[in-house]
Scaffold this active site. Structure first.
Site, PDB file in Angstrom:
ATOM      1  N   GLY A  31       1.038  -1.412  -0.129  1.00  0.00           N
ATOM      2  CA  GLY A  31      -0.117   0.240   0.145  1.00  0.00           C
ATOM      3  C   GLY A  31       1.035   1.139   0.400  1.00  0.00           C
ATOM      4  O   GLY A  31       2.222   1.929  -0.022  1.00  0.00           O
ATOM      5  N   GLU A  35       4.556   6.730  -7.956  1.00  0.00           N
ATOM      6  CA  GLU A  35       3.743   6.393  -9.832  1.00  0.00           C
ATOM      7  C   GLU A  35       4.689   5.390  -9.661  1.00  0.00           C
ATOM      8  O   GLU A  35       4.576   4.772 -10.546  1.00  0.00           O
ATOM      9  CB  GLU A  35       4.841   7.224  -9.982  1.00  0.00           C
ATOM     10  CG  GLU A  35       3.850   8.796  -9.883  1.00  0.00           C
ATOM     11  CD  GLU A  35       2.757   8.829 -11.443  1.00  0.00           C
ATOM     12  OE1 GLU A  35       3.158   8.051 -12.405  1.00  0.00           O
ATOM     13  OE2 GLU A  35       1.910   9.579 -11.038  1.00  0.00           O
ATOM     14  N   HIS A  37       4.542   2.216  -7.675  1.00  0.00           N
ATOM     15  CA  HIS A  37       3.725   1.104  -7.544  1.00  0.00           C
ATOM     16  C   HIS A  37       2.589   1.451  -8.519  1.00  0.00           C
ATOM     17  O   HIS A  37       2.622   0.895  -9.644  1.00  0.00           O
ATOM     18  CB  HIS A  37       2.647   1.189  -6.649  1.00  0.00           C
ATOM     19  CG  HIS A  37       3.499   1.378  -5.328  1.00  0.00           C
ATOM     20  ND1 HIS A  37       3.620   1.924  -4.639  1.00  0.00           N
ATOM     21  CD2 HIS A  37       3.350  -0.233  -4.858  1.00  0.00           C
ATOM     22  CE1 HIS A  37       3.813   1.216  -3.485  1.00  0.00           C
ATOM     23  NE2 HIS A  37       3.833   0.393  -3.789  1.00  0.00           N
ATOM     24  N   GLN A 148      12.409  -2.507 -10.301  1.00  0.00           N
ATOM     25  CA  GLN A 148      13.514  -3.016  -9.946  1.00  0.00           C
ATOM     26  C   GLN A 148      14.407  -1.911  -9.013  1.00  0.00           C
ATOM     27  O   GLN A 148      15.293  -2.405  -8.289  1.00  0.00           O
ATOM     28  CB  GLN A 148      14.290  -1.988 -11.627  1.00  0.00           C
ATOM     29  CG  GLN A 148      15.516  -2.252 -11.801  1.00  0.00           C
ATOM     30  CD  GLN A 148      16.561  -3.432 -12.149  1.00  0.00           C
ATOM     31  OE1 GLN A 148      15.666  -5.104 -12.269  1.00  0.00           O
ATOM     32  NE2 GLN A 148      17.901  -3.741 -11.486  1.00  0.00           N
ATOM     33  N   ASP A 150      13.539  -2.539  -6.172  1.00  0.00           N
ATOM     34  CA  ASP A 150      13.737  -3.695  -5.063  1.00  0.00           C
ATOM     35  C   ASP A 150      14.318  -4.892  -5.922  1.00  0.00           C
ATOM     36  O   ASP A 150      14.269  -5.938  -5.507  1.00  0.00           O
ATOM     37  CB  ASP A 150      13.165  -4.056  -4.017  1.00  0.00           C
ATOM     38  CG  ASP A 150      11.982  -3.238  -3.297  1.00  0.00           C
ATOM     39  OD1 ASP A 150      12.963  -2.601  -2.456  1.00  0.00           O
ATOM     40  OD2 ASP A 150      10.673  -2.391  -4.248  1.00  0.00           O
ATOM     41  N   GLN A 153      14.813  -7.994  -3.912  1.00  0.00           N
ATOM     42  CA  GLN A 153      13.517  -8.692  -3.517  1.00  0.00           C
ATOM     43  C   GLN A 153      13.306  -9.575  -5.014  1.00  0.00           C
ATOM     44  O   GLN A 153      12.975 -11.095  -4.672  1.00  0.00           O
ATOM     45  CB  GLN A 153      12.715  -7.654  -2.976  1.00  0.00           C
ATOM     46  CG  GLN A 153      11.362  -8.538  -3.380  1.00  0.00           C
ATOM     47  CD  GLN A 153      10.397  -7.346  -2.870  1.00  0.00           C
ATOM     48  OE1 GLN A 153      10.256  -7.382  -1.549  1.00  0.00           O
ATOM     49  NE2 GLN A 153       9.210  -6.386  -3.297  1.00  0.00           N
ATOM     50  N   SER A 185       9.425   5.727  -3.101  1.00  0.00           N
ATOM     51  CA  SER A 185       9.541   4.320  -2.247  1.00  0.00           C
ATOM     52  C   SER A 185       8.818   5.253  -1.006  1.00  0.00           C
ATOM     53  O   SER A 185       8.674   6.598  -0.747  1.00  0.00           O
ATOM     54  CB  SER A 185      10.871   4.640  -1.041  1.00  0.00           C
ATOM     55  OG  SER A 185      11.048   3.670  -0.184  1.00  0.00           O
ATOM     56  N   SER A 186       7.844   4.235  -0.555  1.00  0.00           N
ATOM     57  CA  SER A 186       7.079   4.641   0.327  1.00  0.00           C
ATOM     58  C   SER A 186       7.453   5.590   1.400  1.00  0.00           C
ATOM     59  O   SER A 186       6.380   6.268   2.516  1.00  0.00           O
ATOM     60  CB  SER A 186       5.503   3.573   0.601  1.00  0.00           C
ATOM     61  OG  SER A 186       4.674   2.837  -0.639  1.00  0.00           O
TER      62      SER A 186
HETATM   63  O1  PAF Z   1       8.007  -4.639  -2.155  1.00  0.00           O
HETATM   64  C1  PAF Z   1       6.617  -4.936  -1.788  1.00  0.00           C
HETATM   65  O2  PAF Z   1       6.160  -3.611  -0.657  1.00  0.00           O
HETATM   66  C2  PAF Z   1       7.073  -5.770  -0.647  1.00  0.00           C
HETATM   67  O3  PAF Z   1       7.913  -6.557  -0.103  1.00  0.00           O
HETATM   68  C3  PAF Z   1       5.781  -7.344  -0.707  1.00  0.00           C
HETATM   69  C4  PAF Z   1       6.077  -8.098  -2.729  1.00  0.00           C
HETATM   70  C5  PAF Z   1       4.363  -6.771  -1.505  1.00  0.00           C
HETATM   71  C6  PAF Z   1       5.853  -8.363  -0.007  1.00  0.00           C
HETATM   72  O4  PAF Z   1       4.920  -7.894   0.908  1.00  0.00           O
END
Ligand code: PAF
Length: 282
Positions: A31, A35, A37, A148, A150, A153, A185-186
């Protein structure tokens, strides 16, 4: 647009779409949409008949000292933004819906989860792989959309999907940046205006490093030192790490060759910021 909180209801909705052979794209988020997301959502919308966004602040990926209790929660704004982007379904589960009492199964991608950010946030990536694994099992999308920014991840999740033979494509979309280069980033919400200005040095130093490498420098120590100098000279950021690694395996590089990624993490004010750049080196 449907906002769904129950796994059972979501599965029922998706069964119909699957029977109609509709392609399903999935954007997982915590959440506080920005931009970055929205660009994932737009790619997802373009490439699929049905687009699903999940919003779940996953407690299992926050480690000691992290910001779980203060992580931005903006339910109404997120729903408004997702609606504007024509998302078909928002999956907005509660903690209880995702983790039943006594939940005890985890997914852990070895090695890749213990380097870079994993060294400083032990258990973080296990929390990410466990929740994304569960979400993939619930949604069974055709394509998963990740950013990218992250990079670690994304590499870990790709490895998990590959190792566990899940039939899911992964689409890693470019980092979206503020005008001054700061990666969206949030957690940028934690920065003051002045810190936001200071934070522009992160991407500037990475770009300068890229330029130096493309001009012939191959010694990772020298590159790391030059980035360190630029950041400390131009900001109050406390550097957690700066590393040059192979962009696929995340193995540390002494001599820069092949698919190189420079990744860094710093603390600036209340925020922990990460960024990276990739360079193809002959
Ligand atoms: O990148 C994120 O916001 C989180 O790590 C994810 C991929 C939604 C998992 O909770």
């Amino acid at each position: 647009m449907r906002v769904v909180k129950s796994i059972k209801v979501l599965r029922k909705l998706l069964r119909k779409e699957k029977l109609s052979n509709h392609k399903i794209g999935f954007v997982p988020t915590m959440g506080s949409l920005h931009e970055g997301h929205l660009s994932l959502i737009r790619n997802c919308r373009r490439e699929n008949e049905i687009s699903i966004l999940s919003i779940f602040i996953n407690p299992k990926q926050f480690v000691k000292g992290d910001d779980f209790s203060s992580y931005p929660r903006e339910e109404k704004k997120d729903i408004f933004l997702a609606k504007k982007e024509n998302i078909d379904i928002i999956f907005f589960p509660t903690n209880k819906e995702m983790y039943s009492d006594g939940h005890s199964t985890v997914i852990n991608v070895e090695k890749l989860s213990t380097v870079l950010c994993g060294k400083y946030r032990p258990g973080h990536f296990q929390g990410v792989t466990t929740v994304v694994g569960k979400l993939l099992n619930i949604i069974e999308p055709d394509t998963l959309y990740l950013g990218q920014k992250d990079a670690q991840q994304a590499i870990i999740l790709k490895k998990m999907i590959d190792d566990l033979n899940w039939p899911v494509k992964v689409n890693i979309c470019p980092t979206v940046r503020e005008k001054n280069g700061l990666a969206m980033s949030s957690r940028n919400q934690y920065l003051s205006d002045n810190e936001k200005k200071e934070a522009s040095i992160l991407f500037r130093s990475l770009k300068e490093a890229k330029h130096t490498i493309l001009s012939g420098q191959r010694d990772s120590k020298k590159i790391i030192q030059s980035i360190r100098n630029l950041i400390t000279k131009n900001s109050s950021a406390k550097i957690q790490y700066i590393e040059c690694v192979n962009a696929d395996t995340l193995e540390k590089l002494t001599i820069l060759k092949g698919k190189v990624m420079i990744a860094l993490a710093v603390h600036l004010g209340r925020a922990r910021l990460i960024d990276n750049i990739q360079i193809a080196v002959k």
